[in-house]
Design a protein around this motif. Structure first.
Motif, short mmCIF file in Angstrom:
data_model
loop_
_atom_site.label_atom_id
_atom_site.label_comp_id
_atom_site.label_asym_id
_atom_site.label_seq_id
_atom_site.Cartn_x
_atom_site.Cartn_y
_atom_site.Cartn_z
N TYR A 206 0.87 -1.17 0.00
CA TYR A 206 0.00 0.00 0.00
C TYR A 206 0.91 1.22 0.00
N PRO A 207 1.48 1.55 -1.16
CA PRO A 207 2.59 2.51 -1.18
C PRO A 207 2.16 3.93 -0.87
N PRO A 208 3.01 4.67 -0.15
CA PRO A 208 2.79 6.11 -0.01
C PRO A 208 2.97 6.79 -1.37
N GLU A 209 2.52 8.03 -1.47
CA GLU A 209 2.52 8.72 -2.76
C GLU A 209 3.92 8.87 -3.35
#
Length: 287
Positions: A206-209
């Protein structure tokens, strides 16, 4: 014989499906497949799974194993669809029976539903050795996220399921029925006791931006930089962190449909007398 790994990222659920094989024309395993599901309409689909099927056919692979690391709460399994299209055996850890027993009560499932694991073709015991063609594999028992989590060691790689995330995201939650942060800590240390060069493949990202999705790490990287479980974090510190963090988390969007399908090895509930299949929504039961 060296294992090759092909990864398929499903952006909608943040899930990574893996095909593990020994080269063109060999046997293969699929780990943690995804059945598409639209919670607004209740429609299912096979776009994600069909990408995997096309790869297997293009490489002339024989699907031997359809492996689940656990009964996922964030996506529906496409295991049954894969078996129908390509054959193979659907397998999970033998402790799935505990999860089935728990959710059979929560969902008040039909009397015909058996909580003995018989929906799956095979149940792995802890540390059981098995083979994917010429590749040797081992089923590692890593409970904590749920009572039934497994990781699969194949060659110099371990497919860790939901026990670990990428180092900047840390670890999975432990507040589902049967979850336990103290047990999770022991499972994490078990995984991180392997040689530092061991490759670790995550089930989710769930990658950060600021970064693109990624799902491959190493024991060394996790031991050094995992924000929740790096070397030096004690069991007491981990349990306190995990317990406090879990209190702040919303339930996964797909937990209610996903669990009902995944404890059935990817099968949808049996149809009612009108021919329609229904999922059950227990009101005011889960937090």
């Amino acid at each position: 014989m060296t294992a090759s790994v092909e990864s398929f990222f499903d952006a909608q659920t943040g899930t990574v499906t893996y095909v593990v094989h020994a080269g063109r024309g060999s046997a293969c395993a699929v780990i943690d497949s995804v059945l598409d599901y639209d919670p607004k309409s209740g429609h299912t689909g096979t776009v994600s799974a069909d990408r995997v099927i096309r790869f297997i056919r293009a490489q002339e692979l024989t699907l031997q194993w359809i492996l689940e690391t656990h009964a996922h709460a964030d996506h529906l399994s496409a295991a049954l669809h894969l078996r129908q299209q390509l054959g193979g055996r659907i397998a999970i850890g033998e402790q799935i029976r505990i999860v089935q027993q728990t959710f059979r009560q929560i969902f008040n499932l039909e009397p015909a539903f058996l909580s003995d694991g018989s929906q799956f073709d095979y149940l792995f015991a802890e540390d059981e050795i098995f083979h994917i063609g010429a590749l040797q594999a081992r089923a590692l028992y890593v409970p904590g996220h749920t009572p039934a989590d497994m990781a699969y060691q194949i060659d110099d790689a371990i497919f860790v399921g939901d026990t670990l995330f990428m180092p900047d995201l840390g670890t999975a939650r432990c507040d589902f029925p049967g979850g336990d942060a103290a047990i999770m800590y022991r499972s994490i240390r078990k995984l991180l006791s392997f040689p530092e060069t061991t490759k670790l493949f995550m089930c989710h990202d769930y990658p950060p931006e600021e970064r693109a999705p990624c799902w491959e790490s190493t024991v060394a990287e996790q031991r050094k930089t995992n924000i929740h479980a790096h070397d030096g974090v004690t069991a007491e510190e981990f349990v306190a962190m995990r317990t406090a963090r879990d209190r702040t988390l919303d339930m996964p969007t797909l937990i209610l449909p996903a669990i009902q399908v995944n404890i059935r090895a990817g099968a949808l509930p049996p149809p009612d007398d009108n021919g329609v299949r229904y999922l059950r929504i227990p009101l005011n039961v889960l937090r």
